[in-house]
Write an enzyme that holds these catalytic residues in place. Structure first.
Site, PDB file in Angstrom:
ATOM      1  N   SER A 112     -81.901 -28.616  27.170  1.00  0.00           N
ATOM      2  CA  SER A 112     -80.886 -28.794  28.210  1.00  0.00           C
ATOM      3  C   SER A 112     -79.528 -28.244  27.772  1.00  0.00           C
ATOM      4  O   SER A 112     -79.196 -28.205  26.597  1.00  0.00           O
ATOM      5  CB  SER A 112     -80.719 -30.273  28.550  1.00  0.00           C
ATOM      6  OG  SER A 112     -81.965 -30.842  28.900  1.00  0.00           O
TER       7      SER A 112
HETATM    8  N1  SAH Z   1     -83.785 -33.031  26.746  1.00  0.00           N
HETATM    9  C1  SAH Z   1     -84.774 -32.021  26.441  1.00  0.00           C
HETATM   10  C2  SAH Z   1     -85.189 -31.381  27.731  1.00  0.00           C
HETATM   11  C3  SAH Z   1     -86.488 -30.691  27.657  1.00  0.00           C
HETATM   12  S1  SAH Z   1     -86.997 -30.023  29.207  1.00  0.00           S
HETATM   13  C4  SAH Z   1     -84.149 -31.027  25.500  1.00  0.00           C
HETATM   14  O1  SAH Z   1     -82.922 -30.901  25.553  1.00  0.00           O
HETATM   15  O2  SAH Z   1     -84.835 -30.366  24.737  1.00  0.00           O
HETATM   16  C5  SAH Z   1     -87.860 -31.366  29.923  1.00  0.00           C
HETATM   17  C6  SAH Z   1     -89.050 -31.882  29.181  1.00  0.00           C
HETATM   18  O3  SAH Z   1     -89.697 -32.823  30.031  1.00  0.00           O
HETATM   19  C7  SAH Z   1     -90.102 -30.846  28.824  1.00  0.00           C
HETATM   20  O4  SAH Z   1     -90.339 -30.874  27.461  1.00  0.00           O
HETATM   21  C8  SAH Z   1     -91.341 -31.278  29.633  1.00  0.00           C
HETATM   22  O5  SAH Z   1     -92.551 -31.044  28.955  1.00  0.00           O
HETATM   23  C9  SAH Z   1     -91.078 -32.759  29.786  1.00  0.00           C
HETATM   24  N2  SAH Z   1     -91.794 -33.396  30.878  1.00  0.00           N
HETATM   25  C10 SAH Z   1     -92.038 -32.944  32.142  1.00  0.00           C
HETATM   26  N3  SAH Z   1     -92.745 -33.825  32.836  1.00  0.00           N
HETATM   27  C11 SAH Z   1     -92.962 -34.883  32.009  1.00  0.00           C
HETATM   28  C12 SAH Z   1     -93.654 -36.130  32.158  1.00  0.00           C
HETATM   29  N4  SAH Z   1     -94.269 -36.477  33.289  1.00  0.00           N
HETATM   30  N5  SAH Z   1     -93.681 -36.964  31.095  1.00  0.00           N
HETATM   31  C13 SAH Z   1     -93.078 -36.634  29.923  1.00  0.00           C
HETATM   32  N6  SAH Z   1     -92.411 -35.485  29.734  1.00  0.00           N
HETATM   33  C14 SAH Z   1     -92.357 -34.617  30.767  1.00  0.00           C
END
Ligand code: SAH
Length: 224
Positions: A74
Protein backbone atom coordinates in the site's frame (compact mmCIF):
# COMPACT_ATOMS: atom_id res chain seq x y z
CA UNK A 1 4.03 3.27 23.03
CA UNK A 2 6.32 3.31 20.01
CA UNK A 3 8.55 0.26 19.75
CA UNK A 4 12.00 0.86 18.32
CA UNK A 5 13.35 -1.27 15.50
CA UNK A 6 16.89 -2.46 15.04
CA UNK A 7 19.28 0.45 14.34
CA UNK A 8 21.21 -1.51 11.74
CA UNK A 9 18.08 -1.86 9.65
CA UNK A 10 17.24 1.81 10.06
CA UNK A 11 20.64 3.11 9.03
CA UNK A 12 21.62 0.40 6.61
CA UNK A 13 20.72 2.37 3.50
CA UNK A 14 22.76 5.50 4.10
CA UNK A 15 22.27 9.26 4.37
CA UNK A 16 20.59 9.88 1.04
CA UNK A 17 17.65 7.75 1.98
CA UNK A 18 17.37 9.55 5.33
CA UNK A 19 16.63 12.71 3.35
CA UNK A 20 14.28 10.78 1.09
CA UNK A 21 12.42 9.53 4.14
CA UNK A 22 12.05 13.05 5.53
CA UNK A 23 10.64 14.12 2.20
CA UNK A 24 8.06 11.36 2.42
CA UNK A 25 7.07 12.41 5.94
CA UNK A 26 6.72 16.04 4.81
CA UNK A 27 4.50 14.89 1.97
CA UNK A 28 2.27 12.98 4.40
CA UNK A 29 2.02 16.08 6.63
CA UNK A 30 1.13 18.19 3.57
CA UNK A 31 -1.62 15.69 2.74
CA UNK A 32 -3.13 16.14 6.19
CA UNK A 33 -1.63 13.35 8.32
CA UNK A 34 -1.45 14.93 11.77
CA UNK A 35 -0.86 12.08 14.21
CA UNK A 36 2.74 12.41 15.37
CA UNK A 37 2.92 8.80 16.60
CA UNK A 38 1.97 7.55 13.16
CA UNK A 39 4.45 9.88 11.43
CA UNK A 40 7.23 8.77 13.79
CA UNK A 41 6.58 5.10 13.14
CA UNK A 42 6.48 5.60 9.36
CA UNK A 43 9.70 7.64 9.53
CA UNK A 44 11.49 4.80 11.31
CA UNK A 45 10.00 1.72 9.63
CA UNK A 46 12.31 0.54 6.82
CA UNK A 47 9.84 0.21 3.92
CA UNK A 48 12.62 -0.97 1.58
CA UNK A 49 12.77 -4.25 3.53
CA UNK A 50 9.22 -5.03 2.41
CA UNK A 51 10.08 -5.02 -1.29
CA UNK A 52 12.10 -7.15 -3.69
CA UNK A 53 15.52 -5.75 -4.43
CA UNK A 54 14.43 -4.55 -7.87
CA UNK A 55 11.77 -2.31 -6.31
CA UNK A 56 13.57 -1.27 -3.12
CA UNK A 57 14.98 1.97 -4.57
CA UNK A 58 11.41 3.30 -4.86
CA UNK A 59 10.49 2.41 -1.26
CA UNK A 60 10.21 6.00 0.01
CA UNK A 61 8.07 7.31 -2.82
CA UNK A 62 4.45 7.83 -1.88
CA UNK A 63 3.16 5.17 -4.25
CA UNK A 64 1.81 1.62 -4.11
CA UNK A 65 4.41 -0.89 -5.37
CA UNK A 66 4.10 -4.47 -6.72
CA UNK A 67 4.91 -7.38 -4.35
CA UNK A 68 4.02 -10.24 -6.71
CA UNK A 69 0.86 -12.36 -7.04
CA UNK A 70 -0.82 -9.27 -8.55
CA UNK A 71 -0.79 -7.61 -5.14
CA UNK A 72 0.68 -4.32 -3.99
CA UNK A 73 2.38 -2.81 -0.99
CA UNK A 74 0.00 0.00 0.00
CA UNK A 75 0.90 3.64 -0.59
CA UNK A 76 2.42 5.25 2.56
CA UNK A 77 -0.31 7.92 2.56
CA UNK A 78 -3.10 5.36 2.86
CA UNK A 79 -1.19 3.33 5.49
CA UNK A 80 -0.79 6.54 7.51
CA UNK A 81 -4.40 7.60 7.01
CA UNK A 82 -5.91 4.24 7.98
CA UNK A 83 -3.61 3.89 10.99
CA UNK A 84 -4.45 7.41 12.13
CA UNK A 85 -8.17 6.67 11.85
CA UNK A 86 -7.76 3.42 13.78
CA UNK A 87 -5.99 5.26 16.63
CA UNK A 88 -8.18 8.38 16.58
CA UNK A 89 -10.17 7.77 19.76
CA UNK A 90 -7.51 5.99 21.80
CA UNK A 91 -5.09 3.23 20.98
CA UNK A 92 -6.74 -0.16 20.44
CA UNK A 93 -5.05 -3.10 22.19
CA UNK A 94 -5.96 -6.02 19.95
CA UNK A 95 -6.05 -5.31 16.23
CA UNK A 96 -7.08 -7.59 13.37
CA UNK A 97 -5.50 -6.83 9.99
CA UNK A 98 -6.94 -8.34 6.82
CA UNK A 99 -4.49 -8.66 3.93
CA UNK A 100 -0.98 -8.92 5.39
CA UNK A 101 0.61 -8.59 1.93
CA UNK A 102 4.22 -7.50 2.41
CA UNK A 103 3.67 -6.96 6.13
CA UNK A 104 4.46 -3.25 5.98
CA UNK A 105 1.15 -2.10 7.45
CA UNK A 106 1.46 -4.98 9.94
CA UNK A 107 4.83 -3.67 11.12
CA UNK A 108 3.49 -0.13 11.46
CA UNK A 109 0.59 -1.41 13.56
CA UNK A 110 2.82 -3.69 15.64
CA UNK A 111 4.83 -0.69 16.79
CA UNK A 112 1.73 1.21 17.91
CA UNK A 113 -0.66 -1.31 19.45
CA UNK A 114 -0.39 -4.20 21.89
CA UNK A 115 -1.22 -7.19 19.68
CA UNK A 116 -1.68 -7.56 15.92
CA UNK A 117 -3.53 -10.50 14.35
CA UNK A 118 -2.97 -10.52 10.61
CA UNK A 119 -4.73 -12.71 8.04
CA UNK A 120 -3.49 -13.33 4.48
CA UNK A 121 -4.97 -15.65 1.82
CA UNK A 122 -1.76 -16.09 -0.27
CA UNK A 123 0.66 -18.38 1.59
CA UNK A 124 3.98 -17.27 -0.01
CA UNK A 125 3.24 -13.61 0.78
CA UNK A 126 2.50 -14.55 4.36
CA UNK A 127 5.76 -16.51 4.66
CA UNK A 128 7.80 -13.53 3.47
CA UNK A 129 5.94 -11.18 5.78
CA UNK A 130 6.63 -13.53 8.70
CA UNK A 131 10.38 -13.44 7.97
CA UNK A 132 10.28 -9.65 7.94
CA UNK A 133 8.58 -9.54 11.35
CA UNK A 134 11.33 -11.80 12.69
CA UNK A 135 14.06 -9.64 11.17
CA UNK A 136 12.56 -6.50 12.72
CA UNK A 137 12.05 -8.33 16.03
CA UNK A 138 8.35 -7.54 16.09
CA UNK A 139 7.08 -10.27 18.38
CA UNK A 140 3.51 -9.07 18.98
CA UNK A 141 2.22 -10.25 15.59
CA UNK A 142 0.25 -13.48 15.02
CA UNK A 143 -0.43 -14.57 11.45
CA UNK A 144 -3.12 -16.76 9.95
CA UNK A 145 -3.35 -18.22 6.43
CA UNK A 146 -7.10 -17.93 5.82
CA UNK A 147 -9.88 -15.97 4.14
CA UNK A 148 -9.90 -12.72 6.10
CA UNK A 149 -13.46 -12.04 5.03
CA UNK A 150 -14.31 -14.41 7.88
CA UNK A 151 -12.21 -12.41 10.32
CA UNK A 152 -10.37 -14.53 12.89
CA UNK A 153 -13.17 -15.69 15.19
CA UNK A 154 -10.87 -17.71 17.52
CA UNK A 155 -8.90 -14.58 18.38
CA UNK A 156 -11.73 -12.03 18.50
CA UNK A 157 -13.26 -9.76 19.58
CA UNK A 158 -10.93 -6.99 18.42
CA UNK A 159 -10.69 -3.34 19.49
CA UNK A 160 -9.69 -2.44 15.96
CA UNK A 161 -9.96 -4.05 12.52
CA UNK A 162 -8.13 -2.75 9.46
CA UNK A 163 -8.61 -4.21 5.98
CA UNK A 164 -6.19 -3.70 3.07
CA UNK A 165 -8.45 -5.31 0.47
CA UNK A 166 -11.89 -4.10 -0.59
CA UNK A 167 -15.11 -6.14 -0.32
CA UNK A 168 -18.22 -5.05 -2.25
CA UNK A 169 -20.05 -5.04 1.07
CA UNK A 170 -18.70 -5.22 4.62
CA UNK A 171 -18.75 -8.88 5.78
CA UNK A 172 -21.06 -9.46 8.72
CA UNK A 173 -18.31 -11.54 10.41
CA UNK A 174 -16.07 -8.48 10.74
CA UNK A 175 -18.83 -6.47 12.42
CA UNK A 176 -19.50 -9.36 14.80
CA UNK A 177 -15.83 -9.59 15.80
CA UNK A 178 -15.62 -5.89 16.62
CA UNK A 179 -15.69 -5.24 20.39
CA UNK A 180 -18.05 -2.53 21.74
CA UNK A 181 -16.15 0.76 21.44
CA UNK A 182 -14.11 -0.77 18.64
CA UNK A 183 -13.49 0.63 15.17
CA UNK A 184 -13.30 -0.96 11.72
CA UNK A 185 -11.40 0.83 8.92
CA UNK A 186 -12.09 -0.73 5.52
CA UNK A 187 -12.22 0.13 1.81
CA UNK A 188 -15.61 -0.79 0.31
CA UNK A 189 -16.75 -1.07 -3.29
CA UNK A 190 -15.92 -2.43 -6.72
CA UNK A 191 -14.80 -0.07 -9.49
CA UNK A 192 -15.46 2.87 -7.21
CA UNK A 193 -14.24 2.37 -3.66
CA UNK A 194 -14.53 4.48 -0.53
CA UNK A 195 -12.81 4.17 2.81
CA UNK A 196 -15.38 3.42 5.51
CA UNK A 197 -14.99 3.82 9.25
CA UNK A 198 -17.44 1.79 11.34
CA UNK A 199 -17.67 2.40 15.10
CA UNK A 200 -19.39 -0.15 17.29
CA UNK A 201 -21.31 1.65 20.00
CA UNK A 202 -23.49 0.09 22.68
CA UNK A 203 -26.52 0.89 20.50
CA UNK A 204 -25.17 -0.51 17.25
CA UNK A 205 -22.90 0.54 14.37
CA UNK A 206 -22.11 4.04 13.11
CA UNK A 207 -20.59 4.33 9.66
CA UNK A 208 -18.64 7.28 8.26
CA UNK A 209 -17.50 7.41 4.63
CA UNK A 210 -14.08 9.06 4.57
CA UNK A 211 -12.63 9.36 1.06
CA UNK A 212 -12.24 7.68 -2.32
CA UNK A 213 -9.56 4.97 -2.37
CA UNK A 214 -8.16 2.24 -4.60
CA UNK A 215 -7.40 -1.21 -3.18
CA UNK A 216 -7.12 -4.73 -4.56
CA UNK A 217 -10.38 -6.67 -4.12
CA UNK A 218 -11.02 -8.87 -1.08
CA UNK A 219 -11.14 -12.35 -2.62
CA UNK A 220 -12.65 -15.51 -1.14
CA UNK A 221 -10.67 -18.67 -0.43
CA UNK A 222 -6.95 -19.20 -0.01
CA UNK A 223 -3.88 -19.80 -2.24
CA UNK A 224 -1.20 -22.32 -1.17
N1 SAH B 1 -1.02 -3.76 3.65
C1 SAH B 1 -0.49 -4.63 2.64
C2 SAH B 1 -1.43 -4.61 1.47
C3 SAH B 1 -1.29 -5.77 0.57
S1 SAH B 1 -2.47 -5.76 -0.74
C4 SAH B 1 0.88 -4.14 2.26
O1 SAH B 1 1.10 -2.93 2.42
O2 SAH B 1 1.72 -4.89 1.80
C5 SAH B 1 -3.83 -6.60 -0.02
C6 SAH B 1 -3.60 -8.00 0.44
O3 SAH B 1 -4.87 -8.54 0.80
C7 SAH B 1 -3.02 -8.95 -0.59
O4 SAH B 1 -1.86 -9.53 -0.10
C8 SAH B 1 -4.14 -9.99 -0.81
O5 SAH B 1 -3.65 -11.28 -1.05
C9 SAH B 1 -4.86 -9.91 0.51
N2 SAH B 1 -6.23 -10.40 0.49
C10 SAH B 1 -7.20 -10.25 -0.46
N3 SAH B 1 -8.31 -10.87 -0.10
C11 SAH B 1 -8.07 -11.45 1.11
C12 SAH B 1 -8.86 -12.25 2.00
N4 SAH B 1 -10.11 -12.60 1.73
N5 SAH B 1 -8.27 -12.67 3.14
C13 SAH B 1 -6.99 -12.34 3.44
N6 SAH B 1 -6.21 -11.59 2.65
C14 SAH B 1 -6.75 -11.15 1.49
Amino acid sequence: MVTAVNRVDLNGIGMTSQRTRERLIQRLVDQGIGDQRVLDVIRTTPRHLFLDEAMAHRAYEDVALPIGFQQTLSQPYIVARMTELLLQHGTPQRVLEIGTGSGYQTAVLARLVEEVYSVERIKPLQQRARQRMRKLKLRNVSMNHADGGMGWPERGPFDGILAAAAPERIPEELLQQLAPGGRLVIPVGGDKQHLHVVDRTHEGFETTVVEAVRFVPLRPGTVR
